[in-house]
Motif scaffolding. Structure first.
Motif, short mmCIF file in Angstrom:
data_model
loop_
_atom_site.label_atom_id
_atom_site.label_comp_id
_atom_site.label_asym_id
_atom_site.label_seq_id
_atom_site.Cartn_x
_atom_site.Cartn_y
_atom_site.Cartn_z
N TYR A 260 13.12 0.18 17.37
CA TYR A 260 13.47 0.57 18.72
C TYR A 260 13.88 -0.54 19.59
CZ TYR A 260 10.46 4.61 17.70
OH TYR A 260 9.78 5.73 16.94
N PRO A 261 14.81 0.04 20.66
CA PRO A 261 15.27 -1.16 21.29
C PRO A 261 14.18 -1.95 22.14
CG PRO A 261 15.57 0.98 22.48
CD PRO A 261 15.33 1.26 21.07
N ARG A 262 14.45 -3.37 22.47
CA ARG A 262 13.46 -4.09 23.26
C ARG A 262 13.39 -3.60 24.36
NH1 ARG A 262 14.33 -10.47 22.86
NH2 ARG A 262 13.17 -10.11 20.88
N VAL A 293 6.01 7.15 24.91
CA VAL A 293 5.15 6.16 25.08
C VAL A 293 5.39 5.32 26.67
CG1 VAL A 293 4.86 3.55 24.59
CG2 VAL A 293 5.10 5.47 22.85
N MET A 294 4.43 5.07 27.18
CA MET A 294 4.41 4.67 28.61
C MET A 294 4.03 2.98 28.47
SD MET A 294 3.80 5.81 32.37
CE MET A 294 4.36 4.81 33.78
N ILE A 295 4.62 1.95 28.91
CA ILE A 295 3.97 0.64 28.93
C ILE A 295 4.24 -0.02 30.47
CG2 ILE A 295 3.86 -1.84 28.15
CD1 ILE A 295 5.18 -0.61 25.40
N MET A 322 9.44 5.53 27.05
CA MET A 322 10.67 5.74 25.99
C MET A 322 10.24 6.86 25.06
SD MET A 322 12.11 3.09 23.17
CE MET A 322 10.71 2.88 22.31
N VAL A 323 10.85 7.87 24.53
CA VAL A 323 10.72 8.90 23.87
C VAL A 323 10.78 8.39 22.24
CG1 VAL A 323 11.17 11.33 22.76
CG2 VAL A 323 11.11 10.84 25.25
N HIS A 329 16.94 6.93 21.58
CA HIS A 329 15.77 6.00 22.43
C HIS A 329 16.34 5.14 23.07
CE1 HIS A 329 13.90 7.87 18.85
NE2 HIS A 329 14.40 7.28 17.83
N LYS A 330 15.90 4.90 24.48
CA LYS A 330 16.19 3.97 25.47
C LYS A 330 14.97 3.91 26.28
CE LYS A 330 19.55 3.27 29.04
NZ LYS A 330 20.68 3.66 29.62
#
Length: 567
Positions: A260-262, A293-295, A322-323, A329-330
């Motif tokens: 996934y992207p950073r 996901v949530m961070i 991000m899904v 994915h972003k």
């Protein structure tokens, strides 16, 4: 204007002013109620709640490190049966003190447990039968596997497994796997770049190298890839996040499926930078296929080395969503009200996210942080960007390094722990060891909502023992004010919540499912009957115990336990 009319004018003005003050007071009182409440439950748990896990018997297991000096739970007898006499030697003997307790939620009481080996910064999960499996720790406990099976008679205790982990696992993470044989994957640890499975099926079963952990390793900043964030995707693969990067991992083939992207920003999100994470509730309307996901939070770049020199850098105030399913994915970034790290993210029965505990400056570790975050946040994922966060009622107790939080069946959030010191320390430090136990009461639990709150919830299954097979239909019965069919269809939802193992801002295996309701009717006696469908597979909801709530127009019932299993 004569004196008589002038007097009447001033009386009228004074009355208007009092009415205005009263209206402002009422408005302020309503706003205050809307921010939730804090309850002090116990002044002394005896043991720092470094780790917490709720069991299906409505008890909470708490434990810390056995090498942190004498706790405040002095035993009359050692766990081997010999008496602690209260002599100076006994006062210095760690075996005369408990380092784990079981908290009875209904009775508001604790009892001591014998955790056996050092569980400092260990990891855990619930097995499908409700047993807590606990792995790793420090020193002699770093390869141990421990089990706690809850009971009703108050006689259950920790048991040490005979088999050991393949490697020393300190600051590792656990995830329950979607398999019939009830396995847990244990990922990472301090200077360990591999994963392994427990329970061990073979005595010589080994670990597997994970290059991703090498790539995310930052030795000069406390490693910053410890306690990696793990989430089970609905395709059965594992989302793994460490430092600033993430992958989707096929553990069966030992293969990275996606990179996934950073996440944007210079700071790190995993220990010791220590942000927190959830996956947003999975919903039946899309077949549970969308996983997001949530961070939130974390430490600034260089925070670890700066804190070692006594400079506490301001933490991160950003959250990223991000899904992780599909092909687009972003990270979508947004701002919390303030900077925060060492925070806990708890999914409430409403599907909203409570962000609680933590600090504003520094990073995790002994005496490496300052400026405690006393105000919880409520995050509503479906609100428009910029309107999702609200600030809740502040606590007066700092919950810093080595604090924890778990959701209780009655809807409160249990909060304990905090010890940013090497040992139990109560004097001459900025932030003493904290043994008080609190509960945060969300605003939706207020009595003013009781007229729309679902009550007397019962679950009826084909086996009549609260066990439901995947894809099987089962019934719920509850009382609620009369609603028309359109409102029932739009405003009543049914949520199933997997209780996590919580430590160091990581709620391992936390998961919420919005179940499909196939029919709901109101009987002549005022009771409602709902026909629900269990999740389709363990990839959506790994087998085990879940707390099931009825939520009417944003107001949840108390939870009932249900167990999803293979047929």
């Amino acid at each position: 204007m004569d004196n008589k009319h002038l007097s009447s004018f001033y009386k009228l003005l004074a009355t208007a002013y009092l009415v205005l003050l009263f209206a402002q007071a009422v408005k302020a009182a309503k706003a205050e109620r809307g921010r939730g409440e804090w309850q002090l439950l116990l002044n002394n748990t005896g043991v720092v709640a470094m780790h917490m896990a709720l069991t299906y018997e409505n008890t909470v297991i708490m434990f810390d490190q056995t090498d942190s000096g004498p706790s405040r739970y002095l035993l009359r007898r050692r766990f081997n049966g010999t008496r602690c006499e209260g002599t100076q030697n006994d006062l210095e003997d760690s075996s005369c003190y408990a380092h784990s307790v079981e908290y009875d939620v209904l009775r508001n009481k604790i009892r001591p447990l014998d955790v056996g080996s050092d569980t400092w910064c260990s990891s855990g999960s619930m097995l499908s039968n409700g047993t807590l499996i606990e792995t790793g720790g420090f020193g002699a406990g770093s390869r141990r596997i421990r089990y706690f099976s809850p009971c009703r008679n108050g006689h259950c205790d920790w048991k040490q497994g005979k088999k050991l982990l393949s490697h020393e696992r300190w600051y590792a993470s656990n995830l329950r796997l979607p398999e019939k044989d009830d396995r847990i994957i244990v990922v990472g640890g301090r200077d360990v770049f591999s994963y392994e499975f427990v329970p061990k099926t073979l005595s010589r079963e080994n670990s597997f190298n994970l290059p991703f952990l090498h790539k995310t390793y930052d030795k000069n900043q406390g490693r910053n890839n410890l306690y990696p964030i793990l989430h089970l995707s609905s395709d059965g693969n594992i989302f793994i996040f460490a430092n600033r990067d993430s992958i989707l991992f096929d553990y069966k083939r030992n293969k990275v499926v996606k990179t996934y992207p950073r996440i944007p920003g210079k700071g790190s999100r995993s220990y010791p930078s220590t942000g927190s994470s959830v996956i947003l509730p999975l919903h039946h309307t899309n077949g549970f296929k969308k996983v997001e996901v949530m961070i939130c939070g974390g430490a600034a770049y260089g925070a670890y080395s700066a804190a070692k020199q006594g400079r506490f850098l301001k933490g991160l105030s950003s959250c990223g969503r991000m899904v992780i399913t599909g092909n687009n994915h972003k990270w979508k970034m947004e701002k919390m009200p303030e900077s925060r790290l060492m925070n806990d993210m708890i999914i409430l029965p409403t599907g909203h996210i409570l962000i609680i505990n933590g600090v504003k400056n520094g990073c995790a570790g002994w005496e490496l942080a300052s400026n405690p975050s006393l105000r919880p946040y409520l995050y509503k994922p479906k609100k428009p960007l910029g309107k999702r966060f609200s600030i809740l009622k502040s606590t007066k107790i700092a919950r810093m390094y080595h604090s924890s939080a778990v959701l209780l069946p009655d809807g409160r959030v249990l909060v304990g722990g905090s010890n940013p010191n090497n040992k139990y320390t109560f004097k001459n430090v900025a932030h003493p060891t904290e043994l008080r136990l609190q509960a945060f009461v969300p605003a939706h639990m207020g009595r003013e909502f009781d007229h729309i709150r679902p009550k007397n919830v019962s679950i009826y299954t084909s086996k009549n023992d609260e066990v439901v097979a995947y894809g099987e239909e089962f019934e719920m019965k509850f009382l609620m004010e009369k609603e028309n069919k359109e409102k029932l269809r739009n405003e009543v939802i049914f949520t199933a919540y997997a209780t996590p193992f919580n430590t160091h801002s990581i709620s391992m295996n936390q998961r919420m499912i919005i179940l499909k309701c196939k029919n709901i009717v109101r009987n002549e006696d005022g009771w409602f009957n709902a026909l629900l469908e269990a999740p389709p597979s363990a990839k959506v909801a790994p087998s085990g115990y879940y707390m099931l709530n009825v939520v009417n127009n944003g107001i949840p019932s108390g939870a009932q336990w249900v167990r999803f299993v293979y047929a």
